[in-house]
Design an enzyme around this catalytic site. Structure first.
Site, mmCIF file in Angstrom:
data_model
loop_
_atom_site.group_PDB
_atom_site.id
_atom_site.type_symbol
_atom_site.label_atom_id
_atom_site.label_comp_id
_atom_site.label_asym_id
_atom_site.label_seq_id
_atom_site.Cartn_x
_atom_site.Cartn_y
_atom_site.Cartn_z
ATOM 1 N N HIS A 292 -13.421 -22.903 2.332
ATOM 2 C CA HIS A 292 -13.982 -22.240 3.612
ATOM 3 C C HIS A 292 -14.564 -23.351 4.275
ATOM 4 O O HIS A 292 -15.197 -24.253 3.831
ATOM 5 C CB HIS A 292 -15.221 -21.320 3.316
ATOM 6 C CG HIS A 292 -14.639 -20.148 2.344
ATOM 7 N ND1 HIS A 292 -15.432 -18.875 2.607
ATOM 8 C CD2 HIS A 292 -13.723 -19.777 1.757
ATOM 9 C CE1 HIS A 292 -15.091 -17.830 1.731
ATOM 10 N NE2 HIS A 292 -13.834 -18.517 1.462
ATOM 11 N N GLU B 75 -17.435 -23.876 5.990
ATOM 12 C CA GLU B 75 -18.634 -24.270 5.612
ATOM 13 C C GLU B 75 -18.639 -25.139 4.197
ATOM 14 O O GLU B 75 -19.484 -25.975 4.340
ATOM 15 C CB GLU B 75 -19.544 -22.911 5.531
ATOM 16 C CG GLU B 75 -19.820 -21.948 6.650
ATOM 17 C CD GLU B 75 -18.416 -20.943 6.166
ATOM 18 O OE1 GLU B 75 -17.391 -21.377 6.086
ATOM 19 O OE2 GLU B 75 -19.297 -19.735 6.159
ATOM 20 N N CYS C 119 -20.306 -16.220 4.183
ATOM 21 C CA CYS C 119 -20.192 -15.316 3.050
ATOM 22 C C CYS C 119 -21.062 -15.750 1.818
ATOM 23 O O CYS C 119 -21.949 -16.656 2.095
ATOM 24 C CB CYS C 119 -18.565 -15.496 2.598
ATOM 25 S SG CYS C 119 -18.227 -17.159 1.761
ATOM 26 N N CYS D 43 -20.690 -19.388 0.566
ATOM 27 C CA CYS D 43 -21.310 -20.466 1.630
ATOM 28 C C CYS D 43 -22.484 -20.230 2.018
ATOM 29 O O CYS D 43 -23.319 -21.137 1.844
ATOM 30 C CB CYS D 43 -20.335 -20.221 3.067
ATOM 31 S SG CYS D 43 -18.560 -20.531 2.878
#
Length: 163
Positions: free
Chosen positions: A53, A55, A83, A86
Protein backbone atom coordinates in the site's frame (compact mmCIF):
# COMPACT_ATOMS: atom_id res chain seq x y z
CA UNK A 1 -3.50 26.99 -1.31
CA UNK A 2 -2.84 25.77 2.22
CA UNK A 3 0.24 23.79 3.25
CA UNK A 4 -1.87 20.63 3.60
CA UNK A 5 -3.34 21.12 0.12
CA UNK A 6 0.14 21.61 -1.32
CA UNK A 7 1.38 18.29 0.07
CA UNK A 8 -1.86 16.51 -0.81
CA UNK A 9 -1.41 17.62 -4.43
CA UNK A 10 1.93 15.77 -4.40
CA UNK A 11 0.20 12.69 -2.98
CA UNK A 12 -2.43 12.98 -5.72
CA UNK A 13 0.33 13.01 -8.35
CA UNK A 14 1.59 9.75 -6.82
CA UNK A 15 -1.93 8.32 -6.94
CA UNK A 16 -2.13 9.20 -10.63
CA UNK A 17 1.12 7.26 -11.21
CA UNK A 18 -0.51 4.23 -9.61
CA UNK A 19 -3.60 4.57 -11.79
CA UNK A 20 -1.43 4.89 -14.91
CA UNK A 21 0.02 1.42 -14.27
CA UNK A 22 -3.29 -0.22 -13.40
CA UNK A 23 -2.97 0.07 -9.63
CA UNK A 24 -5.69 1.48 -7.41
CA UNK A 25 -4.85 5.20 -7.44
CA UNK A 26 -3.67 5.89 -3.93
CA UNK A 27 -0.64 8.04 -3.22
CA UNK A 28 1.27 9.03 -0.10
CA UNK A 29 4.04 11.38 0.88
CA UNK A 30 5.89 11.84 4.13
CA UNK A 31 6.96 15.33 5.11
CA UNK A 32 9.69 16.15 7.60
CA UNK A 33 10.66 19.72 8.47
CA UNK A 34 8.47 21.09 5.64
CA UNK A 35 10.22 18.89 3.05
CA UNK A 36 8.82 15.87 1.21
CA UNK A 37 11.27 13.10 2.09
CA UNK A 38 9.49 10.19 0.37
CA UNK A 39 6.75 9.62 -2.18
CA UNK A 40 4.96 6.36 -2.81
CA UNK A 41 1.95 4.88 -4.55
CA UNK A 42 0.13 1.57 -4.48
CA UNK A 43 2.03 -1.37 -5.97
CA UNK A 44 -0.03 -4.37 -4.80
CA UNK A 45 -0.77 -5.67 -8.29
CA UNK A 46 2.68 -4.90 -9.70
CA UNK A 47 4.49 -6.62 -6.83
CA UNK A 48 1.74 -9.14 -6.03
CA UNK A 49 2.25 -8.08 -2.43
CA UNK A 50 -0.78 -7.44 -0.22
CA UNK A 51 1.28 -5.08 1.96
CA UNK A 52 2.37 -2.82 -0.93
CA UNK A 53 0.00 0.00 0.00
CA UNK A 54 1.17 3.57 -0.63
CA UNK A 55 1.36 4.43 3.09
CA UNK A 56 3.17 1.24 4.04
CA UNK A 57 5.76 1.72 1.28
CA UNK A 58 6.22 5.38 2.26
CA UNK A 59 6.76 4.49 5.92
CA UNK A 60 9.33 1.82 5.04
CA UNK A 61 11.20 4.24 2.75
CA UNK A 62 11.13 7.03 5.35
CA UNK A 63 12.47 4.77 8.10
CA UNK A 64 15.30 3.64 5.82
CA UNK A 65 16.07 7.22 4.77
CA UNK A 66 16.03 8.53 8.35
CA UNK A 67 17.88 5.52 9.73
CA UNK A 68 15.26 5.20 12.44
CA UNK A 69 11.96 3.37 12.72
CA UNK A 70 10.62 6.18 14.90
CA UNK A 71 9.23 8.83 12.55
CA UNK A 72 8.24 11.15 15.38
CA UNK A 73 8.85 14.36 13.46
CA UNK A 74 7.00 13.45 10.26
CA UNK A 75 3.56 13.94 8.76
CA UNK A 76 1.93 11.39 6.46
CA UNK A 77 -0.27 12.69 3.64
CA UNK A 78 -2.36 10.08 1.87
CA UNK A 79 -5.18 10.35 -0.66
CA UNK A 80 -7.38 7.70 1.01
CA UNK A 81 -8.07 7.00 4.66
CA UNK A 82 -5.59 4.38 5.94
CA UNK A 83 -6.69 0.76 6.29
CA UNK A 84 -6.08 -1.34 9.39
CA UNK A 85 -2.56 -2.36 8.25
CA UNK A 86 -1.50 1.17 7.34
CA UNK A 87 -3.03 2.70 10.47
CA UNK A 88 -1.11 0.07 12.46
CA UNK A 89 2.08 1.05 10.64
CA UNK A 90 1.47 4.69 11.57
CA UNK A 91 1.07 3.73 15.24
CA UNK A 92 4.14 1.47 15.21
CA UNK A 93 6.31 4.08 13.47
CA UNK A 94 5.16 6.84 15.85
CA UNK A 95 4.09 9.23 13.07
CA UNK A 96 2.37 12.03 14.99
CA UNK A 97 0.24 13.55 12.20
CA UNK A 98 -1.84 12.01 9.41
CA UNK A 99 -3.67 14.02 6.76
CA UNK A 100 -5.91 12.22 4.30
CA UNK A 101 -8.22 13.13 1.46
CA UNK A 102 -11.12 10.72 0.89
CA UNK A 103 -12.84 8.65 3.56
CA UNK A 104 -12.99 4.88 3.14
CA UNK A 105 -16.31 3.75 4.63
CA UNK A 106 -15.59 0.08 3.85
CA UNK A 107 -12.02 -0.15 5.14
CA UNK A 108 -10.91 3.06 6.80
CA UNK A 109 -9.35 2.79 10.23
CA UNK A 110 -8.71 6.46 10.92
CA UNK A 111 -12.30 7.30 11.80
CA UNK A 112 -14.67 5.48 9.45
CA UNK A 113 -14.88 1.83 10.56
CA UNK A 114 -12.76 2.38 13.63
CA UNK A 115 -10.13 4.83 14.78
CA UNK A 116 -6.88 3.04 15.45
CA UNK A 117 -4.93 6.30 15.30
CA UNK A 118 -6.79 7.65 18.34
CA UNK A 119 -7.07 4.37 20.27
CA UNK A 120 -6.23 5.23 23.87
CA UNK A 121 -5.01 1.71 24.67
CA UNK A 122 -2.04 2.10 22.31
CA UNK A 123 1.09 3.83 23.53
CA UNK A 124 1.00 6.21 20.54
CA UNK A 125 -1.73 8.24 18.93
CA UNK A 126 -1.69 10.45 15.85
CA UNK A 127 -3.65 13.58 15.15
CA UNK A 128 -5.80 13.16 12.05
CA UNK A 129 -6.99 15.75 9.59
CA UNK A 130 -9.55 14.54 7.07
CA UNK A 131 -11.08 15.85 3.88
CA UNK A 132 -8.08 17.67 2.40
CA UNK A 133 -8.86 17.86 -1.34
CA UNK A 134 -11.43 15.14 -0.62
CA UNK A 135 -13.36 15.61 -3.86
CA UNK A 136 -10.25 15.34 -6.04
CA UNK A 137 -8.96 12.31 -4.14
CA UNK A 138 -12.31 10.57 -4.26
CA UNK A 139 -12.82 11.31 -7.94
CA UNK A 140 -9.57 9.52 -8.83
CA UNK A 141 -10.90 6.37 -7.21
CA UNK A 142 -14.40 6.71 -8.69
CA UNK A 143 -13.01 7.16 -12.19
CA UNK A 144 -10.63 4.21 -11.78
CA UNK A 145 -13.35 1.78 -10.70
CA UNK A 146 -15.82 3.16 -13.25
CA UNK A 147 -13.28 2.38 -16.01
CA UNK A 148 -12.74 -1.13 -14.65
CA UNK A 149 -16.50 -1.80 -14.72
CA UNK A 150 -16.77 -0.31 -18.22
CA UNK A 151 -13.90 -2.44 -19.56
CA UNK A 152 -15.37 -5.52 -17.91
CA UNK A 153 -18.68 -4.90 -19.72
CA UNK A 154 -16.89 -4.35 -23.03
CA UNK A 155 -14.97 -7.61 -22.58
CA UNK A 156 -18.12 -9.52 -21.61
CA UNK A 157 -19.94 -8.14 -24.66
CA UNK A 158 -17.04 -9.09 -26.92
CA UNK A 159 -16.97 -12.60 -25.44
CA UNK A 160 -20.71 -13.00 -26.05
CA UNK A 161 -20.48 -11.91 -29.68
CA UNK A 162 -17.59 -14.32 -30.33
CA UNK A 163 -19.59 -17.36 -29.26
Amino acid sequence: MTRDQFYMKIAIAEAEKAGDIGEVPIGAVIVKEEEVIVRAHNLRESLQDPTAHAEHIAIQKAAALCGNWRLEDCTLYVTLEPCVMCAGSVVMSRIPHVVYGAKDPKGGCAGSLMDLLQESRFNHRATVKTGVLEEECGQLLKNFFKNIRKNKKINQTADNTNE
